[in-house]
Design a protein around this motif. Sequence first.
Motif, PDB file in Angstrom:
ATOM      1  N   LYS A 151      88.573  12.156 106.893  1.00  0.00           N
ATOM      2  CA  LYS A 151      87.994  12.195 105.546  1.00  0.00           C
ATOM      3  C   LYS A 151      88.670  13.302 104.745  1.00  0.00           C
ATOM      4  CE  LYS A 151      83.452  10.211 106.466  1.00  0.00           C
ATOM      5  NZ  LYS A 151      83.770   9.002 105.680  1.00  0.00           N
ATOM      6  N   ASP A 187      88.761   7.900 103.001  1.00  0.00           N
ATOM      7  CA  ASP A 187      89.051   7.739 104.430  1.00  0.00           C
ATOM      8  C   ASP A 187      90.531   7.434 104.582  1.00  0.00           C
ATOM      9  OD1 ASP A 187      86.474   8.196 105.317  1.00  0.00           O
ATOM     10  OD2 ASP A 187      85.902   6.086 105.197  1.00  0.00           O
ATOM     11  N   THR A 238      90.643  19.964 113.911  1.00  0.00           N
ATOM     12  CA  THR A 238      89.237  20.203 113.565  1.00  0.00           C
ATOM     13  C   THR A 238      88.732  21.552 114.046  1.00  0.00           C
ATOM     14  OG1 THR A 238      88.406  19.167 115.595  1.00  0.00           O
ATOM     15  CG2 THR A 238      88.791  17.724 113.676  1.00  0.00           C
ATOM     16  N   ASP A 254      86.540  16.558 109.116  1.00  0.00           N
ATOM     17  CA  ASP A 254      85.975  15.372 109.748  1.00  0.00           C
ATOM     18  C   ASP A 254      87.094  14.403 110.135  1.00  0.00           C
ATOM     19  OD1 ASP A 254      84.716  12.987 110.439  1.00  0.00           O
ATOM     20  OD2 ASP A 254      83.172  13.173 108.918  1.00  0.00           O
ATOM     21  N   SER A 265      87.636  11.276 113.064  1.00  0.00           N
ATOM     22  CA  SER A 265      86.878  10.495 114.034  1.00  0.00           C
ATOM     23  C   SER A 265      87.724   9.352 114.595  1.00  0.00           C
ATOM     24  CB  SER A 265      85.606   9.926 113.395  1.00  0.00           C
ATOM     25  OG  SER A 265      85.936   9.102 112.289  1.00  0.00           O
ATOM     26  N   PHE A 280      83.226  11.500 116.726  1.00  0.00           N
ATOM     27  CA  PHE A 280      83.917  12.640 116.144  1.00  0.00           C
ATOM     28  C   PHE A 280      84.965  13.149 117.130  1.00  0.00           C
ATOM     29  CE2 PHE A 280      84.367  17.213 115.297  1.00  0.00           C
ATOM     30  CZ  PHE A 280      84.730  17.175 113.957  1.00  0.00           C
ATOM     31  N   HIS A 340      87.473  16.069 118.520  1.00  0.00           N
ATOM     32  CA  HIS A 340      87.727  17.508 118.574  1.00  0.00           C
ATOM     33  C   HIS A 340      89.231  17.687 118.799  1.00  0.00           C
ATOM     34  CE1 HIS A 340      83.454  18.671 118.743  1.00  0.00           C
ATOM     35  NE2 HIS A 340      83.317  17.550 119.437  1.00  0.00           N
TER      36      HIS A 340
END
Length: 260
Positions: A61, A71, A107, A117, A119, A137, A139
């Motif tokens: 995002k 997006d 992130t 964000d 994902s 999500f 990491h």
Amino acid sequence: MGFRRLFAWGSRDGDQEPPEIDTQITTVTVAPGRSVEGEVFLKGGGHGLKIDHLNLDVVAKGYYYDGTVTDDEVTSLTTGRYEMTVAPGTEERVPFSGTLPWECPVTELRGQALGVDVSLTTRLAWESESPVRDVDFLHISAPPVYEAVLDAFGEAGYLVDGSQLLDEYIPDVEARRGLHQVFFLSAPAPGAGRFGELEVVFLQNVVGALVYVRRAARSTFEWSRKPPSRTFAVAHHEVGEADLTARVRKALDQLALLDG
């Protein structure tokens, strides 16, 4: 991540279990330029599950030029199977793999969440707006070259204070994706640095990173409307060997000259 029931649709009909989908990443450290692997767990439940096309997309995002949120598809991961039917009462495990691009946003920085964000979206149909989906999500850890450069800024009096993704190409440089990440750096105390707040941008590739530094302008989303920047390069093999603090201080000196 452990197995979790993340998405289910339908309702129980007596002993009829609804079908389920869960995407699980098995790679321990996910980072730009590295491979990522995992499995999609599919349970047919009491009614079975038909999959038209299994898609796994890394989505970030970001902010568009006018400040609206967009997006941006960073990359797609490859699965061993795409179209299938999971029979009632059975389970399927579909492996997936891929490599995150060098320009992929991060992130977290040494465990510090950056407010970005990103994902992994799993869809069971080709359409991007498919209602049957699982969103996890991601990491994504900052690579060593980011850590080393940001540590050097810390030596100069500036600490990381969040991050932001902008949906725009950096002008006059070769980049594969029109998305770049801005790190905001703040002086921890008045007078600790010459600038109240800075923006740092990394344009990373297989060789290293080109680092941009400028005065911060959080509410401005267009590159051309932000304050002018100064750049320096860092190769991956220089991390831990070169004096990056000297490069940072030189860039800050050049930035100060822009003030006249």
